[in-house]
Design an enzyme around this catalytic site. Structure first.
Site, PDB file in Angstrom:
ATOM      1  N   CYS A 168      15.639   2.688   4.709  1.00  0.00           N
ATOM      2  CA  CYS A 168      15.329   2.624   3.119  1.00  0.00           C
ATOM      3  C   CYS A 168      15.533   3.965   2.341  1.00  0.00           C
ATOM      4  O   CYS A 168      16.161   4.944   2.872  1.00  0.00           O
ATOM      5  CB  CYS A 168      13.691   2.482   3.118  1.00  0.00           C
ATOM      6  SG  CYS A 168      12.586   3.772   3.661  1.00  0.00           S
ATOM      7  N   CYS A 175       8.827  10.948   2.072  1.00  0.00           N
ATOM      8  CA  CYS A 175       9.045   9.926   0.869  1.00  0.00           C
ATOM      9  C   CYS A 175       8.497   9.997  -0.345  1.00  0.00           C
ATOM     10  O   CYS A 175       7.184  10.169  -0.514  1.00  0.00           O
ATOM     11  CB  CYS A 175       8.751   8.572   1.760  1.00  0.00           C
ATOM     12  SG  CYS A 175       9.033   7.080   0.766  1.00  0.00           S
ATOM     13  N   HIS A 216      -1.629   6.248  12.386  1.00  0.00           N
ATOM     14  CA  HIS A 216      -0.143   6.551  11.865  1.00  0.00           C
ATOM     15  C   HIS A 216       0.162   7.732  11.050  1.00  0.00           C
ATOM     16  O   HIS A 216      -1.156   8.331  10.343  1.00  0.00           O
ATOM     17  CB  HIS A 216       0.214   5.331  10.712  1.00  0.00           C
ATOM     18  CG  HIS A 216       1.695   4.984  10.285  1.00  0.00           C
ATOM     19  ND1 HIS A 216       2.227   5.854   9.614  1.00  0.00           N
ATOM     20  CD2 HIS A 216       2.719   4.367  11.054  1.00  0.00           C
ATOM     21  CE1 HIS A 216       3.416   5.686   9.771  1.00  0.00           C
ATOM     22  NE2 HIS A 216       3.786   4.626  10.711  1.00  0.00           N
ATOM     23  N   GLU A 223       1.549   8.564   8.718  1.00  0.00           N
ATOM     24  CA  GLU A 223       1.344   8.599   7.087  1.00  0.00           C
ATOM     25  C   GLU A 223      -0.126   8.564   6.627  1.00  0.00           C
ATOM     26  O   GLU A 223      -0.338   9.162   5.694  1.00  0.00           O
ATOM     27  CB  GLU A 223       2.098   7.147   6.437  1.00  0.00           C
ATOM     28  CG  GLU A 223       2.065   7.294   4.999  1.00  0.00           C
ATOM     29  CD  GLU A 223       2.568   5.817   4.708  1.00  0.00           C
ATOM     30  OE1 GLU A 223       2.079   5.136   3.714  1.00  0.00           O
ATOM     31  OE2 GLU A 223       3.708   5.451   5.194  1.00  0.00           O
ATOM     32  N   THR A 272       2.193   2.413   3.112  1.00  0.00           N
ATOM     33  CA  THR A 272       3.551   2.073   2.440  1.00  0.00           C
ATOM     34  C   THR A 272       3.960   0.702   3.136  1.00  0.00           C
ATOM     35  O   THR A 272       4.597  -0.112   2.630  1.00  0.00           O
ATOM     36  CB  THR A 272       4.432   3.005   2.216  1.00  0.00           C
ATOM     37  OG1 THR A 272       4.984   3.748   3.487  1.00  0.00           O
ATOM     38  CG2 THR A 272       3.935   4.187   1.223  1.00  0.00           C
TER      39      THR A 272
END
Length: 633
Positions: free
Chosen positions: A12, A96, A124, A126, A163
C-alpha cells in the site's frame, strides 16, 4: 487454468513509502529501524544484509550513541521520539501517514480530557504505538465481547481503530456502543486501501475454485485477508513465498484467485503469479498429450516442408505433422524451410494420434526438452555453471532455455541486489546454476545470485590480500552521501569521509563527486571488512612548506573563512588557517570581528606567531598598519 490476480495486491502507499525511506538510508553507517520496518521477513532480511539493524526495544535504543533511527511504518509511542531526540540521533520518520493521523487524534482528545477506546489487537505494534500517544484512560478491545470487560461510564470517549481492522466488524462494535448511549466521538481510521483490499479479496474468493493469500505470518492485514477468503472459498492457502506453494495441489483447478497483504513485496507476488501461469501453460500441453504407445519416439523422413510445418512419413497409416510451435519454444518467426528439406530424417515424439484431420501431431521440442531435462539434472547434481541467453522476461523473473528445456529464474535470484526492472536482461547471455530441479512439478529453478555473491567474495578476498594502509589505489565512486562517498575498489567498498576529501574544507561531498567518477585514493585504515580512505596524501600536506612561507614577520594574503567573538580564521591556502585575533584587527578597539570583517573578504596581514608542532599561525593587521605608519614617518 484461469488465474485472477487482485489489483490491490501488494504494497500500500504507506508501506511503499516506508520501505523506500529505508532503502534510501542503506549504505550509510549505523542505521537502525525501531522495530521491523514492515511485517515481512523477506524485506527485513534483505535490509539486514545491507547493514540496517532492527532495534526491538527501548532498552536497545538506549544503548545507541550515534547513527540514524528510522521509525517503523506501524509507528511508535511519543516517548520513543523524545528519547531519539535527547540522544542526538538522526531521526527518519517512516510512520504511515494514516497512522500518524490517529496519533494526532488521540493526543488531542486526551488533552481535552476524553478517554480513548482503540478497536484492534492489543499486541499489534500499531496499537502499541497509538497507546503511547494517549495521556491516560485508554482501553483496547478486539471484538464486541471486549465491551463487557470495560466501563466507559459517562466520560466523553473518542473511538479510533487499527488501520487494518475489518470494516464490517468495526461498524458492528460501534453500533453496540451507540445503543448503550455512551457519550462517544467515532473516528473511522480504517485505511481505505485496507477496506478495498478486503472487499476485492472477498469478491474474487467467492468466484474461484482455489484462493492464494500471500503474506507474512506476522502481518495482521494478511491474516485478515486469509480469514475473509477462507469464508468465501474453503480451498484457500496462506503462503509467504513461492517456496510455500505446492503447485501439484492445483493440477485440476479451474479458477485460481491471488491476493496479497499490504506488506508483501511485488517481486514475491509476481513470482507466485508467474509460476501459476507457467504451470497452466505446461499443464494444457500435458492434458492434450495423447500418444501412440505411451508417447513413442518415432523416426520419420521429411516428405514436404512449408514455412510453418514439416510433414514426415513415420511408417504409420497417417503422416506426421510437425508444426512451427512444436519445433521450438522460440520459433515465433522461424521459417521451417530453413531448418529441414525433403529427404531429411528426424526423430520426433508422437503428441496426438489424430489432430482432427486424421493426421498424427508430432513434437520435436518436447523430445529435445526431455533430453534437456537430463542435461539440467546432471548440472543440478554436479552444481555445474550453465550459460544461456534470456528467452523471455516474465513478471516475476526470467525464463531461459537449455536444449529446449525451460528454466525459471525468480526475480529474487537474478541479482545480488534488488532489481526494479528486469527488461535489461532480455536476450542477454547469463550464467546460473540449477538450485531446484523437479520437472514433474514444473519447477526447474535457476539461481544467478549465488554466483554473483561467490564472485564478489572472491574479489573481496583478492582485494584484502593485496591492500594495506598507506597504499594508493584506483576506484570508482559508487554512492555519495552528506557525510562522504563510497568508493568501489574492485571487490569491496571503502568510505571516503568528508573530513578526508581535502587538506582544506569540503562543505558538501555531492558538489565534489558524482557517481561513476574515477578517483585515486589513499588507504588510511583497514578494520575487518571496513576500509577507510583519504585524499589527504602526505606529500601534498601544505604544512610541509608552511614554516618558510609563513615565518614570523612575513606579510601574507588570505581570505576570511569563519568568525568567532574572539577573532577571525583566515584561510591562507587550502588546509592552512591562521587566527586573526580581534585585538589585532585594527589599532582602535573593536568589539567583535564581524563589525569590520565579513566571510570571504580578502585581507593582508603580518605573521606574528608560528607554532609548527601545534600547526598554529597568528596574524596581525594592526602590526602591518603600525609598520606602514612608521615607514611613512
Amino acid at each position: 487454468m484461469e488465474v485472477n490476480l487482485a489489483k490491490t495486491a501488494g504494497f500500500c502507499f504507506g508501506v511503499r513509502r516506508a520501505v523506500d525511506k529505508v532503502y534510501e538510508e542503506a549504505g550509510k553507517e549505523q542505521v537502525y529501524t525501531y522495530g521491523p520496518i514492515i511485517h515481512n521477513s523477506e524485506v527485513v532480511s534483505d535490509l539486514e544484509q545491507r547493514g540496517i539493524k532492527v532495534l526491538h526495544s527501548r532498552e536497545e535504543l538506549e544503548k545507541i550513541s550515534e547513527g540514524t533511527v528510522i521509525i517503523r511504518s506501524h509507528g511508535v509511542a511519543k516517548d520513543i521520539y523524545e528519547l531519539i531526540r535527547q540522544k542526538g540521533l538522526h531521526l527518519v520518520d517512516a510512520t504511515c501517514p494514516f497512522v500518524l493521523k490517529i496519533h494526532r487524534i488521540v493526543e488531542k482528545a486526551s488533552a481535552e480530557g476524553k478517554q480513548i477506546l482503540i478497536i484492534g489487537s492489543a499486541e499489534h505494534p500499531e496499537v502499541e504505538g497509538i497507546r503511547g500517544w494517549c495521556s491516560k484512560d485508554v482501553h483496547v478491545i478486539s471484538d464486541a465481547e471486549g465491551l463487557s470487560e470495560i466501563d466507559l461510564g459517562c466520560k466523553p470517549t473518542c473511538v479510533v481503530s487499527q488501520t487494518t481492522f475489518n470494516y464490517n466488524k468495526f461498524q458492528d462494535i460501534v453500533e453496540i456502543i451507540k445503543e448503550k448511549s455512551y457519550h462517544i466521538e467515532v473516528c473511522n481510521t480504517i485505511c481505505n486501501a485496507t477496506e478495498e483490499r478486503q472487499l476485492e479479496a472477498k469478491s474474487i474468493a467467492h468466484d474461484v475454485d482455489a484462493m492464494i493469500v500471500i503474506g507474512d505470518r506476522q502481518s495482521s492485514n494478511s491474516q485478515k485477508l486469509y480469514e475473509i477468503s477462507k469464508k468465501e472459498c474453503g480451498n484457500t492457502f496462506f503462503v509467504q513465498t513461492l517456496k510455500d506453494l505446492d503447485l501439484k495441489l492445483f493440477e485440476s483447478t479451474g479458477k485460481v484467485g491471488i491476493t496479497a497483504g499490504a506488506s508483501t513485496p511485488e517481486k514475491i507476488i509476481k513470482e507466485v503469479h508467474a509460476s501459476m501461469t507457467e504451470k497452466s501453460f505446461e499443464q494444457l500441453l500435458e492434458e492434450s498429450l495423447v500418444t501412440i504407445r505411451n508417447g513413442e519416439v518415432v523416426e520419420g523422413t521429411v516428405i514436404d516442408v512449408k514455412p510453418d510445418e514439416i510433414i514426415l512419413n513415420i511408417g504409420y497409416k497417417a503422416d506426421g505433422i510437425l508444426t512451427r510451435s512444436e519445433y521450438s519454444n522460440d520459433a515465433a518467426n522461424l521459417d521451417l524451410t530453413t531448418i529441414a528439406k525433403v529427404g531429411d530424417t528426424m526423430e520426433t515424439k508422437v503428441l496426438k494420434v489424430n489432430d482432427g484431420e486424421g493426421q498424427v501431431l508430432l513434437t520435436y521440442k518436447r523430445l529435445a526438452a526431455e533430453k534437456g531435462n537430463k542435461r539440467l539434472e546432471e548440472a543440478y547434481e554436479n552444481k555445474e555453471v550453465l550459460k544461456a541467453p534470456v528467452a523471455q522476461v516474465l513478471d516475476g523473473g526470467l525464463s531461459v532455455i537449455i536444449d529446449e528445456a525451460r528454466v525459471f529464474i525468480p526475480a529474487s535470484l537474478v541479482s545480488d541486489s534488488y532489481e526494479r526492472d528486469l527488461k535489461k536482461y532480455d536476450g542477454q547471455e547469463i550464467e546460473f546454476v540449477i538450485s531446484e530441479f523437479n520437472p514433474r512439478k514444473r519447477r526447474v529453478i535457476g539461481d544467478r545470485k549465488q554466483l554473483l555473491v561467490a564472485a564478489k567474495k572472491e574479489k573481496q578476498k583478492e582485494l584484502f590480500e593485496k591492500i594495506e594502509p598507506g597504499m594508493k589505489i584506483d576506484g570508482v565512486v559508487k554512492n555519495v552521501t552528506d557525510f562522504g562517498a563510497f568508493i568501489d575498489l574492485g571487490g569491496a567498498d571503502g568510505l571516503l569521509h568528508i573530513s578526508e576529501m581535502s587538506w582544506g574544507r569540503v562543505e558538501n561531498p555531492k558538489k565534489v563527486f558524482s557517481i561513476g567518477d574515477k578517483v585515486t585514493v589513499l588507504i588510511k585504515d583497514i578494520q575487518g571488512e571496513k576500509i577507510a580512505l583519504s585524499l589527504k596524501f602526505p606529500e601534498e600536506n601544505p604544512w610541509l612548506k608552511a614554516e618558510e612561507k609563513y615565518k614570523v614577520g612575513n606579510v601574507v594574503d588570505g581570505k576570511v573563512a569563519r568568525m568567532t567573538d574572539f577573532g577571525a580564521f583566515v584561510e591562507l591556502e587550502s588546509g592552512i588557517d591562521a587566527l586573526l585575533h580581534v585585538s589585532q584587527i585594527a589599532k582602535e578597539h573593536i568589539d567583535k570581528p564581524s563589525d569590520v570583517l565579513s566571510v570571504g573578504q580578502e585581507i593582508t596581514a603580518k605573521v606574528v606567531d608560528f607554532k609548527k608542532d601545534e600547526k598554529k599561525i597568528s596574524l596581525s593587521m594592526k602590526a602591518l598598519i603600525t609598520d606602514n605608519a612608521d615607514d611613512a614617518e
